[in-house]
Scaffold this active site. Structure first.
Site, short mmCIF file in Angstrom:
data_model
loop_
_atom_site.label_atom_id
_atom_site.label_comp_id
_atom_site.label_asym_id
_atom_site.label_seq_id
_atom_site.Cartn_x
_atom_site.Cartn_y
_atom_site.Cartn_z
N SER A 78 0.84 -1.21 0.00
CA SER A 78 0.00 0.00 0.00
C SER A 78 0.87 1.26 0.00
CB SER A 78 -0.93 0.00 1.22
OG SER A 78 -0.21 -0.29 2.40
N SER A 119 1.10 2.21 16.69
CA SER A 119 0.25 3.32 16.29
C SER A 119 -0.03 4.29 17.45
CB SER A 119 -1.05 2.72 15.76
OG SER A 119 -2.01 3.69 15.50
N HIS A 147 -6.08 -5.93 13.61
CA HIS A 147 -7.50 -6.18 13.39
C HIS A 147 -8.25 -6.61 14.65
CE1 HIS A 147 -7.22 -6.61 8.74
NE2 HIS A 147 -7.13 -5.38 9.16
N1 SAH Z 1 -0.98 -2.29 4.15
C1 SAH Z 1 -0.25 -3.54 4.00
C2 SAH Z 1 -0.76 -4.64 4.92
C3 SAH Z 1 -0.70 -4.31 6.39
S1 SAH Z 1 -0.79 -5.75 7.41
C4 SAH Z 1 -0.27 -3.99 2.55
O1 SAH Z 1 -0.66 -3.22 1.67
O2 SAH Z 1 0.13 -5.12 2.28
C5 SAH Z 1 -0.95 -5.03 8.97
C6 SAH Z 1 0.31 -4.39 9.52
O3 SAH Z 1 -0.07 -3.66 10.68
C7 SAH Z 1 1.41 -5.36 9.99
O4 SAH Z 1 2.61 -5.10 9.30
C8 SAH Z 1 1.56 -5.10 11.50
O5 SAH Z 1 2.90 -5.11 11.96
C9 SAH Z 1 0.96 -3.71 11.63
N2 SAH Z 1 0.38 -3.44 12.94
C10 SAH Z 1 -0.52 -4.18 13.62
N3 SAH Z 1 -0.86 -3.60 14.77
C11 SAH Z 1 -0.16 -2.44 14.83
C12 SAH Z 1 -0.07 -1.38 15.79
N4 SAH Z 1 -0.79 -1.39 16.89
N5 SAH Z 1 0.77 -0.36 15.53
C13 SAH Z 1 1.51 -0.32 14.40
N6 SAH Z 1 1.45 -1.28 13.45
C14 SAH Z 1 0.64 -2.33 13.66
MG MG Z 2 -5.64 -4.98 5.24
#
Ligand code: SAH
Ligand code: MG
Length: 208
Positions: free
Chosen positions: A50, A122, A142
């Site tokens: 992304s 985050s 998620h």
């Molecule tokens: N946008 C990506 C997919 C993201 S997968 C694409 O296009 O392929 C979800 C990501 O969120 C993972 O890399 C994970 O490390 C991150 N993530 C999950 N919880 C998080 C949090 N609380 N803070 C920061 N990053 C987080």
């Molecule tokens: Mg996703």
């Protein structure tokens, strides 16, 4: 100029990730339209799929992208879980680590002068945040807790006219987890956003 996936400086298929082409195109277009309003911020970069769409749009429009990810993976990426990828496992630390791959993606996509990685959770990254944002893309954890944190932490930084994008919207629980859809419903009910047409599983709003 109309967007063509083949114009990206990298073969998008070569990047591990969880984003469909139509969703990537929608991200590119949203990030292009909001570039003049302020920087883009992404939560959840993983290996940068992304980020390449958002970053390429930003680069073309002289904007920047903040890419927030602790790079330790979401629940489903952990050892033994459904989406675990052993190539992204740091066996010394016994932890997921997608940051090396993410950096490689940025370099190959010629985005090192455009994307600012923030390797942190985050919530931590948001703690003293005060930069107004043209666009926020939420694609992090998620769990209900993670999704709520992301919405509360970032949605309020979007300027009027800016865009909120939320990935993995599944109105039918049989199709997928409900946390992203829950924050999508919060955004819709907040009165702060106008709903834009959903693209595949990508929910979109404009800040009013
Ligand atoms: N946008 C990506 C997919 C993201 S997968 C694409 O296009 O392929 C979800 C990501 O969120 C993972 O890399 C994970 O490390 C991150 N993530 C999950 N919880 C998080 C949090 N609380 N803070 C920061 N990053 C987080
Ligand atoms: Mg996703």
């Amino acid at each position: 100029m109309p967007f063509k996936i083949t114009d990206l400086p990298i073969n998008i298929e070569s990047i591990k990730g969880f984003l469909a082409d139509d969703e990537g195109q929608a991200l590119f277009e949203a990030a292009s339209h909001t570039a003049a309003l302020g920087p883009t911020l992404e939560v959840g970069s993983y290996c940068g799929k992304s980020t390449v769409f958002l970053g390429s749009a930003a680069k073309q429009n002289n904007n920047i992208v903040y890419a927030v990810d602790h790079h330790r993976g979401s629940e489903e990426h952990q050892l033994g879980e459904e989406y675990h990828d052993s190539e992204l496992f740091d066996s010394q630390a016994q932890l997921m680590d997608s940051f090396r791959t993410f950096r490689r993606t940025l370099r190959n996509a010629e985005l090192e002068e455009t994307v600012i990685p923030i390797v942190a959770a985050s919530q931590l990254a948001s703690r003293h945040w005060s930069i107004p944002l043209g666009m926020v893309f939420i694609d992090g954890g998620h769990s209900m807790e993670a999704a709520m944190i992301d919405y509360r932490a970032w949605a309020n930084h979007i300027v009027v006219g800016g865009i909120l994008a939320i990935h993995d919207i599944f109105p039918d629980p049989n199709d997928g987890g409900q946390a992203p859809y829950t924050i999508w419903k919060l955004a819709k009910a907040s009165g702060l956003f106008e709903e834009l047409p959903t693209v595949n599983t990508l929910g979109l709003f404009r800040r009013i």
